[in-house]
Motif scaffolding. Structure first.
Motif, PDB file in Angstrom:
ATOM      1  N   LEU A   7       1.574  14.779   6.439  1.00  0.00           N
ATOM      2  CA  LEU A   7       0.529  13.616   6.888  1.00  0.00           C
ATOM      3  C   LEU A   7      -0.791  14.023   6.628  1.00  0.00           C
ATOM      4  O   LEU A   7      -1.712  13.126   6.199  1.00  0.00           O
ATOM      5  N   LEU A   8      -1.253  15.118   6.943  1.00  0.00           N
ATOM      6  CA  LEU A   8      -2.525  15.779   6.800  1.00  0.00           C
ATOM      7  C   LEU A   8      -2.869  15.538   5.017  1.00  0.00           C
ATOM      8  O   LEU A   8      -4.180  15.040   4.974  1.00  0.00           O
ATOM      9  N   ASP A   9      -2.138  15.871   4.391  1.00  0.00           N
ATOM     10  CA  ASP A   9      -2.339  15.760   2.976  1.00  0.00           C
ATOM     11  C   ASP A   9      -2.499  14.265   2.391  1.00  0.00           C
ATOM     12  O   ASP A   9      -3.532  13.860   1.892  1.00  0.00           O
ATOM     13  N   ARG A  10      -1.565  13.479   2.977  1.00  0.00           N
ATOM     14  CA  ARG A  10      -1.911  12.028   2.519  1.00  0.00           C
ATOM     15  C   ARG A  10      -2.799  11.393   2.999  1.00  0.00           C
ATOM     16  O   ARG A  10      -3.568  10.580   2.457  1.00  0.00           O
ATOM     17  N   ALA A  11      -3.157  11.575   4.440  1.00  0.00           N
ATOM     18  CA  ALA A  11      -4.476  11.161   5.039  1.00  0.00           C
ATOM     19  C   ALA A  11      -5.571  11.563   4.594  1.00  0.00           C
ATOM     20  O   ALA A  11      -6.527  10.676   4.365  1.00  0.00           O
ATOM     21  N   ARG A  12      -5.730  12.863   3.990  1.00  0.00           N
ATOM     22  CA  ARG A  12      -6.938  13.306   3.472  1.00  0.00           C
ATOM     23  C   ARG A  12      -7.200  12.693   2.038  1.00  0.00           C
ATOM     24  O   ARG A  12      -8.249  12.400   1.639  1.00  0.00           O
ATOM     25  N   ALA A  13      -5.944  12.600   1.258  1.00  0.00           N
ATOM     26  CA  ALA A  13      -6.017  11.915  -0.101  1.00  0.00           C
ATOM     27  C   ALA A  13      -6.785  10.399   0.044  1.00  0.00           C
ATOM     28  O   ALA A  13      -7.054   9.983  -1.000  1.00  0.00           O
ATOM     29  N   LEU A  14      -6.268   9.960   1.041  1.00  0.00           N
ATOM     30  CA  LEU A  14      -6.628   8.335   1.279  1.00  0.00           C
ATOM     31  C   LEU A  14      -7.939   8.351   2.316  1.00  0.00           C
ATOM     32  O   LEU A  14      -8.173   7.033   2.882  1.00  0.00           O
ATOM     33  N   SER A  15      -8.811   9.189   2.490  1.00  0.00           N
ATOM     34  CA  SER A  15      -9.637   9.072   3.464  1.00  0.00           C
ATOM     35  C   SER A  15     -10.945   8.291   2.910  1.00  0.00           C
ATOM     36  O   SER A  15     -11.754   7.966   3.977  1.00  0.00           O
ATOM     37  N   ASP A  16     -11.046   7.840   1.898  1.00  0.00           N
ATOM     38  CA  ASP A  16     -11.907   6.597   1.474  1.00  0.00           C
ATOM     39  C   ASP A  16     -11.492   5.203   1.841  1.00  0.00           C
ATOM     40  O   ASP A  16     -12.272   4.526   1.519  1.00  0.00           O
ATOM     41  N   ARG A  17     -10.362   5.273   2.374  1.00  0.00           N
ATOM     42  CA  ARG A  17      -9.848   4.031   2.501  1.00  0.00           C
ATOM     43  C   ARG A  17     -10.002   3.386   4.035  1.00  0.00           C
ATOM     44  O   ARG A  17     -10.037   4.236   4.982  1.00  0.00           O
ATOM     45  N   PRO A  18      -9.866   2.171   4.566  1.00  0.00           N
ATOM     46  CA  PRO A  18      -9.749   1.830   5.901  1.00  0.00           C
ATOM     47  C   PRO A  18      -8.789   2.598   6.721  1.00  0.00           C
ATOM     48  O   PRO A  18      -7.529   2.820   6.230  1.00  0.00           O
ATOM     49  N   GLU A  19      -8.929   2.826   7.876  1.00  0.00           N
ATOM     50  CA  GLU A  19      -7.890   3.513   8.888  1.00  0.00           C
ATOM     51  C   GLU A  19      -6.337   2.637   8.783  1.00  0.00           C
ATOM     52  O   GLU A  19      -5.424   3.438   8.602  1.00  0.00           O
ATOM     53  N   ASP A  20      -6.256   1.474   8.780  1.00  0.00           N
ATOM     54  CA  ASP A  20      -5.284   0.702   8.635  1.00  0.00           C
ATOM     55  C   ASP A  20      -4.654   0.947   7.463  1.00  0.00           C
ATOM     56  O   ASP A  20      -2.965   1.194   7.553  1.00  0.00           O
ATOM     57  N   GLN A  21      -4.908   1.129   6.320  1.00  0.00           N
ATOM     58  CA  GLN A  21      -4.481   1.386   5.235  1.00  0.00           C
ATOM     59  C   GLN A  21      -3.905   2.604   5.096  1.00  0.00           C
ATOM     60  O   GLN A  21      -2.766   2.994   4.510  1.00  0.00           O
ATOM     61  N   ILE A  22      -4.590   3.700   5.670  1.00  0.00           N
ATOM     62  CA  ILE A  22      -4.257   5.200   5.818  1.00  0.00           C
ATOM     63  C   ILE A  22      -2.960   5.132   6.600  1.00  0.00           C
ATOM     64  O   ILE A  22      -1.631   5.761   6.313  1.00  0.00           O
ATOM     65  N   ALA A  23      -3.010   4.427   7.764  1.00  0.00           N
ATOM     66  CA  ALA A  23      -1.800   4.506   8.786  1.00  0.00           C
ATOM     67  C   ALA A  23      -0.558   4.009   8.047  1.00  0.00           C
ATOM     68  O   ALA A  23       0.593   4.480   8.054  1.00  0.00           O
ATOM     69  N   ARG A  24      -0.728   2.881   7.322  1.00  0.00           N
ATOM     70  CA  ARG A  24       0.423   2.091   6.604  1.00  0.00           C
ATOM     71  C   ARG A  24       1.058   3.162   5.601  1.00  0.00           C
ATOM     72  O   ARG A  24       2.245   3.156   5.405  1.00  0.00           O
ATOM     73  N   ALA A  25       0.167   3.785   4.692  1.00  0.00           N
ATOM     74  CA  ALA A  25       0.388   4.445   3.443  1.00  0.00           C
ATOM     75  C   ALA A  25       1.187   5.632   4.175  1.00  0.00           C
ATOM     76  O   ALA A  25       2.120   6.170   3.287  1.00  0.00           O
ATOM     77  N   CYS A  26       1.093   6.085   5.289  1.00  0.00           N
ATOM     78  CA  CYS A  26       1.768   7.348   5.831  1.00  0.00           C
ATOM     79  C   CYS A  26       3.189   6.898   6.856  1.00  0.00           C
ATOM     80  O   CYS A  26       3.655   7.705   7.374  1.00  0.00           O
ATOM     81  N   GLY A  27       3.356   5.456   6.672  1.00  0.00           N
ATOM     82  CA  GLY A  27       4.541   5.003   7.232  1.00  0.00           C
ATOM     83  C   GLY A  27       4.548   4.541   8.740  1.00  0.00           C
ATOM     84  O   GLY A  27       5.583   4.450   9.223  1.00  0.00           O
ATOM     85  N   TYR A  28       3.335   4.425   9.217  1.00  0.00           N
ATOM     86  CA  TYR A  28       3.056   3.899  10.875  1.00  0.00           C
ATOM     87  C   TYR A  28       3.043   2.718  10.900  1.00  0.00           C
ATOM     88  O   TYR A  28       1.866   2.000  11.199  1.00  0.00           O
ATOM     89  N   VAL A  29       4.122   1.898  10.652  1.00  0.00           N
ATOM     90  CA  VAL A  29       4.237   0.558  10.773  1.00  0.00           C
ATOM     91  C   VAL A  29       5.451   0.087  11.605  1.00  0.00           C
ATOM     92  O   VAL A  29       6.530   0.682  11.283  1.00  0.00           O
ATOM     93  N   GLY A  30       5.071  -0.814  12.466  1.00  0.00           N
ATOM     94  CA  GLY A  30       6.454  -1.190  13.293  1.00  0.00           C
ATOM     95  C   GLY A  30       7.471  -2.251  12.681  1.00  0.00           C
ATOM     96  O   GLY A  30       6.865  -2.615  11.588  1.00  0.00           O
ATOM     97  N   PRO A  31       8.536  -2.784  13.478  1.00  0.00           N
ATOM     98  CA  PRO A  31       9.244  -3.566  12.702  1.00  0.00           C
ATOM     99  C   PRO A  31       8.679  -4.866  12.434  1.00  0.00           C
ATOM    100  O   PRO A  31       8.890  -5.794  11.434  1.00  0.00           O
ATOM    101  N   SER A  32       7.681  -5.274  13.229  1.00  0.00           N
ATOM    102  CA  SER A  32       7.135  -6.570  12.954  1.00  0.00           C
ATOM    103  C   SER A  32       5.921  -6.392  12.191  1.00  0.00           C
ATOM    104  O   SER A  32       5.240  -7.302  11.548  1.00  0.00           O
ATOM    105  N   GLY A  33       5.808  -5.260  11.438  1.00  0.00           N
ATOM    106  CA  GLY A  33       4.553  -5.134  10.391  1.00  0.00           C
ATOM    107  C   GLY A  33       3.305  -4.666  11.088  1.00  0.00           C
ATOM    108  O   GLY A  33       2.330  -4.445  10.522  1.00  0.00           O
ATOM    109  N   ARG A  34       2.947  -4.625  12.370  1.00  0.00           N
ATOM    110  CA  ARG A  34       2.054  -3.932  13.031  1.00  0.00           C
ATOM    111  C   ARG A  34       1.768  -2.524  12.915  1.00  0.00           C
ATOM    112  O   ARG A  34       2.687  -1.881  13.007  1.00  0.00           O
ATOM    113  N   VAL A  35       0.619  -2.262  12.787  1.00  0.00           N
ATOM    114  CA  VAL A  35       0.219  -0.825  12.410  1.00  0.00           C
ATOM    115  C   VAL A  35       0.132  -0.087  13.705  1.00  0.00           C
ATOM    116  O   VAL A  35      -0.303  -0.632  14.840  1.00  0.00           O
TER     117      VAL A  35
END
Length: 117
Positions: A7-35
C-alpha cells in the motif's frame, strides 16, 4: 485492497495524483463504486506502524457509525422519491417485497402497507 508495504509503495508511486485516484488504485472502493476514504487512511496509518484503537463495532474510533439515515429525503428532478437502503435495512425489508401506497392528504403522510403473498 492493498495493505502494508504494498500500500505504501503504490500510494507513494501515485503521490502526484488526487487522493481519490490513489485510494481507487489501491483498491479502496465499495460495492457501489464509492471511494472508501476512511478505510484507505486507516490502512495507510497502520502500514506506517501506528495502530489506532477500534470501537466495539470494529469501525474505528471516530465515534461514527458510517452513513446514517438522516430521516430526510427530497423529490428528485425526475419526480421520484427515494427511500434509501438505510431505511429498508432498518425495517428488515427484503428485495422483492411489495407494498400498497396510501396517501393521506389531510396529514401529508404517505404510508407503505405490505402486501400479503
Amino acid at each position: 485492497m492493498l495493505e502494508g508495504q504494498a500500500l505504501l509503495d503504490r500510494a507513494r508511486a501515485l503521490s502526484d495524483r488526487p487522493e481519490d485516484q490513489i485510494a481507487r488504485a489501491c483498491g479502496y472502493v465499495g460495492p457501489s463504486g464509492r471511494v472508501l476514504k476512511k478505510s484507505f487512511y486507516r490502512a495507510l496509518v497502520a502500514a506506517k506502524g501506528y495502530h489506532l484503537p477500534t470501537s466495539p463495532s470494529g469501525r474505528g474510533s471516530g465515534g461514527g457509525k458510517g452513513r446514517q439515515a438522516e430521516f430526510r429525503t427530497r423529490v428528485h428532478g425526475n419526480g421520484n422519491l427515494l427511500i434509501g437502503q438505510a431505511y429498508t435495512r432498518r425495517l428488515g425489508l427484503e428485495p422483492g417485497q411489495e407494498f400498497r401506497i396510501e396517501i393521506h392528504r389531510d396529514t401529508g403522510s404517505i404510508w407503505l402497507l405490505p402486501l400479503e403473498n
